[in-house]
Scaffold this active site. Structure first.
Site, PDB file in Angstrom:
ATOM      1  N   THR A 131       0.812  -1.221   0.000  1.00 33.91           N
ATOM      2  CA  THR A 131       0.000   0.000   0.000  1.00 33.91           C
ATOM      3  C   THR A 131       0.847   1.273   0.000  1.00 33.91           C
ATOM      4  O   THR A 131       1.869   1.359   0.685  1.00 33.91           O
ATOM      5  CB  THR A 131      -0.929   0.013   1.230  1.00 33.91           C
ATOM      6  OG1 THR A 131      -1.743  -1.151   1.200  1.00 33.91           O
ATOM      7  CG2 THR A 131      -1.805   1.248   1.238  1.00 33.91           C
ATOM      8  N   GLU A 132       0.387   2.253  -0.776  1.00 34.39           N
ATOM      9  CA  GLU A 132       1.048   3.561  -0.848  1.00 34.39           C
ATOM     10  C   GLU A 132       0.016   4.668  -0.644  1.00 34.39           C
ATOM     11  O   GLU A 132      -1.198   4.408  -0.696  1.00 34.39           O
ATOM     12  CB  GLU A 132       1.757   3.718  -2.194  1.00 34.39           C
ATOM     13  CG  GLU A 132       2.876   2.712  -2.405  1.00 34.39           C
ATOM     14  CD  GLU A 132       3.663   2.946  -3.687  1.00 34.39           C
ATOM     15  OE1 GLU A 132       3.400   3.955  -4.387  1.00 34.39           O
ATOM     16  OE2 GLU A 132       4.548   2.122  -3.985  1.00 34.39           O
ATOM     17  N   GLY A 136      -4.128   2.347  -2.667  1.00 31.02           N
ATOM     18  CA  GLY A 136      -4.694   1.472  -1.654  1.00 31.02           C
ATOM     19  C   GLY A 136      -5.532   0.422  -2.340  1.00 31.02           C
ATOM     20  O   GLY A 136      -5.065  -0.664  -2.673  1.00 31.02           O
ATOM     21  N   SER A 137      -6.783   0.757  -2.606  1.00 33.38           N
ATOM     22  CA  SER A 137      -7.660  -0.166  -3.334  1.00 33.38           C
ATOM     23  C   SER A 137      -7.125  -0.450  -4.738  1.00 33.38           C
ATOM     24  O   SER A 137      -7.237  -1.556  -5.247  1.00 33.38           O
ATOM     25  CB  SER A 137      -9.071   0.425  -3.430  1.00 33.38           C
ATOM     26  OG  SER A 137      -9.647   0.543  -2.146  1.00 33.38           O
ATOM     27  N   THR A 163       1.576  -2.594   8.559  1.00 32.69           N
ATOM     28  CA  THR A 163       1.549  -3.268   9.851  1.00 32.69           C
ATOM     29  C   THR A 163       2.937  -3.793  10.192  1.00 32.69           C
ATOM     30  O   THR A 163       3.610  -4.393   9.356  1.00 32.69           O
ATOM     31  CB  THR A 163       0.553  -4.443   9.817  1.00 32.69           C
ATOM     32  OG1 THR A 163      -0.749  -3.937   9.529  1.00 32.69           O
ATOM     33  CG2 THR A 163       0.521  -5.182  11.141  1.00 32.69           C
ATOM     34  N   GLU A 370      -6.952  -5.255   3.872  1.00 32.47           N
ATOM     35  CA  GLU A 370      -6.910  -6.386   2.928  1.00 32.47           C
ATOM     36  C   GLU A 370      -7.956  -6.248   1.819  1.00 32.47           C
ATOM     37  O   GLU A 370      -8.493  -7.248   1.339  1.00 32.47           O
ATOM     38  CB  GLU A 370      -7.103  -7.715   3.665  1.00 32.47           C
ATOM     39  CG  GLU A 370      -6.136  -7.963   4.793  1.00 32.47           C
ATOM     40  CD  GLU A 370      -4.706  -8.133   4.328  1.00 32.47           C
ATOM     41  OE1 GLU A 370      -4.484  -8.298   3.114  1.00 32.47           O
ATOM     42  OE2 GLU A 370      -3.809  -8.091   5.175  1.00 32.47           O
ATOM     43  N   SER A 373     -14.482  -3.228   1.776  1.00 28.51           N
ATOM     44  CA  SER A 373     -15.727  -3.930   1.445  1.00 28.51           C
ATOM     45  C   SER A 373     -16.175  -3.651   0.018  1.00 28.51           C
ATOM     46  O   SER A 373     -16.671  -4.539  -0.685  1.00 28.51           O
ATOM     47  CB  SER A 373     -16.836  -3.508   2.413  1.00 28.51           C
ATOM     48  OG  SER A 373     -16.572  -3.992   3.718  1.00 28.51           O
TER      49      SER A 373
END
Length: 389
Positions: A131-132, A136-137, A163, A370, A373
């Site tokens: 992720t940057e 993201g998505s 994380t 992750e 939704s």
């Protein structure tokens, strides 16, 4: 599939339940309230505790110190960890899962021998850098680059929401080595150790929930790594990341389930003890209906998780979509269940002394991490539409 746990799985559930109730549950509120510096000490200790019971090696081969258990057994143990301390589940999973699994699947023997024994013992902590700030998505939109010079690679860019970044000894970094080739064959994964010049970890984020699992940005400024740092093949990094996230979505579904189960247990216990108008509040229909809904949602979440784990285990072509279904339902159910648990507690649910306040804050990440939704619905819808004749 058979939903009856075999003797080994029953033993895993019982042993992990006992262990986690004793070793992790009392530390969960401490982790949540600790300073960033204290968190880094406490979470390392918890990861070592999980190593001692064999949790970190469940997904890995025996030659590196693991036990190579099936995904269903991993999910069963994971639910117990998540139920007692969601932050510990997340940090442990980022290390032995998001970092360890792609290493297991795509790493060279030299890379596995270098990192996996330490990951399994809890001596090495890993992280996963995809992720940057603007990716993201849309993971394919990453801007981090890697340029080859001789037998070395120069990496420049940044990662965010990583994380374990503040405590990780090594991070799996995704970077474009050939932007023109696109994500399918132009992204490479690199194993980058924390002491590498040009590898800088930002200040830990002050988060709503999962406060016991440290998260931060990573900056890569002319970060030079050897050719041996390439995971698998050059250009295969994006595909590796997507395959890894299938496991990650089962993991996020599992931590959501653990949070939901904990909320249900606390709400059930409180509703038996709390009395209004001369009787326990669980005697009132609106409270008992909330408990019924909690049970329905947790049971369905668990079945979806076990089905997704089973499908992945047998290489079912539907495994990726089943992982998305499990992650979507379990995460959205957890936020609903956490909200209901706070409502059952009334004003006390809004006070930090009561665990449901922490669980309510933790639950929300499941709908974001992750793959949000919305992304899961896109993937599921595409799968459905592709079958229309």
């Amino acid at each position: 599939m058979n939903y009856t746990l075999n003797d080994v799985q029953k033993s895993i559930k019982d042993n992990f339940s006992t262990f986690c109730n004793k070793e992790l549950a009392p530390r969960a509120p401490l982790l949540d309230a600790a300073s960033h510096e204290e968190v880094q000490v406490l979470i390392r200790e918890n990861i070592k505790k999980l190593a001692a019971i064999g949790y970190l090696g469940m997904a890995h081969d025996e030659k590196y110190g693991g036990s190579n258990l099936d995904l269903l057994s991993q999910a069963i143990a994971g639910e117990e960890v998540a139920r007692t301390c969601a932050s510990t589940f997340l940090s442990a999973g980022a290390s032995n899962g998001l970092f360890g699994v792609p290493l297991k699947l795509f790493g060279t023997e030299e890379q596995k021998s270098k990192y996996l024994p330490g990951i399994i013992k809890g001596d090495i902590i890993g992280s996963f850098g995809l992720t940057e700030p603007e990716a993201g998505s849309d993971a394919a939109a990453i801007k981090t680059t890697a340029v080859q010079k001789g037998n070395e690679w120069i990496i420049n860019g940044s990662k965010t929401f990583i994380t374990n970044a503040p405590i990780a000894d090594v991070c799996l970094i995704m970077a474009y080595n050939d932007k023109a080739a696109g994500p399918g064959s132009g992204v490479t994964a690199f194993l980058v150790e924390k002491d590498t010049p040009g590898y800088v970890v930002g200040k830990p984020f002050d988060k709503l929930g999962f406060r016991g699992s440290p998260t931060a940005e990573i900056f890569l400024e002319d970060c030079k790594v050897p050719g041996s740092a390439v995971l698998g093949q050059v250009g295969a990094g994006f595909i590796q990341a997507m395959q890894t996230l299938e496991y990650g979505r089962i993991g996020m579904a599992t931590v959501s389930l653990g949070i939901a189960v904990a909320c249900m247990d606390y709400a059930n216990s409180y509703s038996k003890e709390r009395k209004t108008f001369g009787k326990p509040i669980n005697r009132y229909q609106d409270i008992s209906f909330k408990l019924a809904d909690m049970m329905i949602m947790t049971d369905i979440s668990r079945m979806l998780i076990l089905k997704a784990a089973w499908a992945k285990e047998v290489n079912d072509p539907e495994s990726a979509i089943l992982a998305s279904c499990a992650k979507l339902f379990a995460s959205e159910s957890a936020t609903k269940i956490a909200s209901m648990a706070v409502q059952v507690h009334g004003g006390y649910g809004y006070i930090k002394e009561y665990p449901v306040e922490r669980l309510y804050r933790d639950a929300k990440l499941g709908e974001i991490g992750e793959g949000a939704s919305e992304i899961q619905r896109v993937l599921i819808a595409k799968s459905i539409l592709s079958k229309v004749h």
